[in-house]
Design an enzyme around this catalytic site. Sequence first.
Site, PDB file in Angstrom:
ATOM      1  CB  THR A 127     -50.019 -94.852  -1.110  1.00 13.72           C
ATOM      2  OG1 THR A 127     -48.808 -94.608  -0.383  1.00 13.72           O
ATOM      3  CG2 THR A 127     -50.927 -95.731  -0.267  1.00 13.72           C
ATOM      4  N   GLY A 128     -47.413 -96.400  -2.323  1.00 15.57           N
ATOM      5  CA  GLY A 128     -46.428 -97.469  -2.167  1.00 15.57           C
ATOM      6  C   GLY A 128     -45.229 -97.193  -3.045  1.00 15.57           C
ATOM      7  NE  ARG A 153     -39.640 -92.085  -8.011  1.00 15.74           N
ATOM      8  CZ  ARG A 153     -40.641 -92.230  -7.152  1.00 15.74           C
ATOM      9  NH1 ARG A 153     -41.203 -91.178  -6.579  1.00 15.74           N
ATOM     10  NH2 ARG A 153     -41.078 -93.435  -6.843  1.00 15.74           N
ATOM     11  CB  THR A 170     -48.842 -91.185  -1.823  1.00 17.35           C
ATOM     12  OG1 THR A 170     -47.598 -91.646  -2.305  1.00 17.35           O
ATOM     13  CG2 THR A 170     -49.649 -90.632  -2.964  1.00 17.35           C
TER      14      THR A 170
END
Lengths: 320, 320
Positions: A237-238, A215, A187
């Site tokens: 982010t992750g 998704r 991201t």
Amino acid sequence: MTSRSNNFAIAVHGGAGVILRQFMTEEREQAYREGVASSMKAGCEVLKSGGTALDAVQAAVMVMEDDSVFNAGKGAVYTHDGDHEMDACVMDGATQDFGAVAAVRLVANPIKLARLVLDESPHVFLAGTGAERFAEKHGMKLVEDSSYFDTKHRWRQLQQALKREKQNAGKPHTQLDHSDDREKMGTVGAVALDINGNLAAATSTGGMTNKRFGRIGDTPIVGAGTYADDKCAISATGVGEMIMRAMLSFDIAALMEYKNMSLAEAAELVVMTKFKEFGGSGGVVAIDAEGNVAMPFNTDGMYRGYTLADGTSEIAIFGD
Amino acid sequence: MTSRSNNFAIAVHGGAGVILRQFMTEEREQAYREGVASSMKAGCEVLKSGGTALDAVQAAVMVMEDDSVFNAGKGAVYTHDGDHEMDACVMDGATQDFGAVAAVRLVANPIKLARLVLDESPHVFLAGTGAERFAEKHGMKLVEDSSYFDTKHRWRQLQQALKREKQNAGKPHTQLDHSDDREKMGTVGAVALDINGNLAAATSTGGMTNKRFGRIGDTPIVGAGTYADDKCAISATGVGEMIMRAMLSFDIAALMEYKNMSLAEAAELVVMTKFKEFGGSGGVVAIDAEGNVAMPFNTDGMYRGYTLADGTSEIAIFGD
């Protein structure tokens, strides 16, 4: 706040995940560092000339969207069907207004479209072809077809993911090893404080390699992947599914508001303790109204950097 | 918690907004009251027989989705293009797992699909035709075409909205009077506590009459329209754009967690003071792990009801 000062700051990230020194070539490291530096430079130019935090985070994110090393815009990963579906969100801390888009296919700079939604739409969150029709109605040119986003390294990642999926065929999703999810994502994001004391956050992503079924991840979800008010601005982010369940960004803001924690304390507690115990992996870049920056992550690495008004600047990738 | 007790409770809503006594016929009032009663009955049957809060909120919401008086499922409002696009989310407080869908067109019970996403998908938030392909892959039958959702009263509402839009043509959206937004919406939702001490929340909606461009509202957004953990479960209704900006549901949970407020105190502060000052209109049904129920709303009315294990039950519509 409306008092002008010479204080401003920006922090950006280019994704967190399995980023190990032994797998990093000098070339790749250089490309990431340059990407983060260019992004901060674009944001800083806006801030130095007295521009808004909102314009600064958009400028910073657009640079990373145009750079194919990052999973956003040009370098967006492939979906299961070999397409690209991107999410983005930008939030103005001064007003708590935001604009978000999800699953857009033909938009070179999704963050620019998110900003258009913020500026021009009574709705704040638009998805799919509807979001693209909105873009065209407001004069934004779409790319002709999704080949604009084709890159060799992302195609290879999809083939690897499809191969792994085949090996796992038949197993219920709860029994799958999701540890490789961390390799499939990325991201970009930015947070900034401007000289008027206003904050903003922006996040953009191609999502997860091999994603299916339309998704949507945490990036366009306010309070999850992106959040800004008058006390802090956060871009996360992750693993998106976990970030949404934990309401990662808003939890940091809530701890500052309700527990009088500093930005550093709140971000550290949420990312390094609460989110980790929750089984979540990822990180954030965060900034407060005094220009303090926090960039905790519980993964091996996170492409990141910050620049302050006094010229202090740092770019880093690994955790050590 | 895993200790079994005889304590359970459920609360449901059928939307908040401009619901004035002088415009309410006896017939309509009766229809709404019966809808709320049937919904609670379905949820209570699950809870009485030892079922989970998750199953109970799904059962309760499905009854309202099948009842055309409510703006969800069968009675979903029309989009600008004369279609129907529905959003839904269900969250399990025991695990903080959730499933959400947005902009689905051919799903009779969007909450059932949200539950399927929770149970069967590694992704947690699916949108549009992708979500429908996921449904079909898992054996869920779609309706043949969107005429299943056609109702005369919603069609009339669309014609009125289009007429108003024409009158406002040319004005920038920031100068429009959005006060009529409150008339264009509606949502259904349920929260429950089961005898094992677990909580759950579910919300489903057709969104806003005359919505465009793949607009997603607060309903499928965890922390905004729907939230559940081990302390509280919340389902919100109102102007979605504002609910998302305020992170309405999660803010109640955060005040309980970080300020040690009771459910009633937190829900009251967030809905009646903070959200109102923010310019937001709407309400919530909320429940805590002891089975306490709160149902504050800052609009003229909210279709609502709750039932406790001891048989106490109440159904109400107006604010007075």
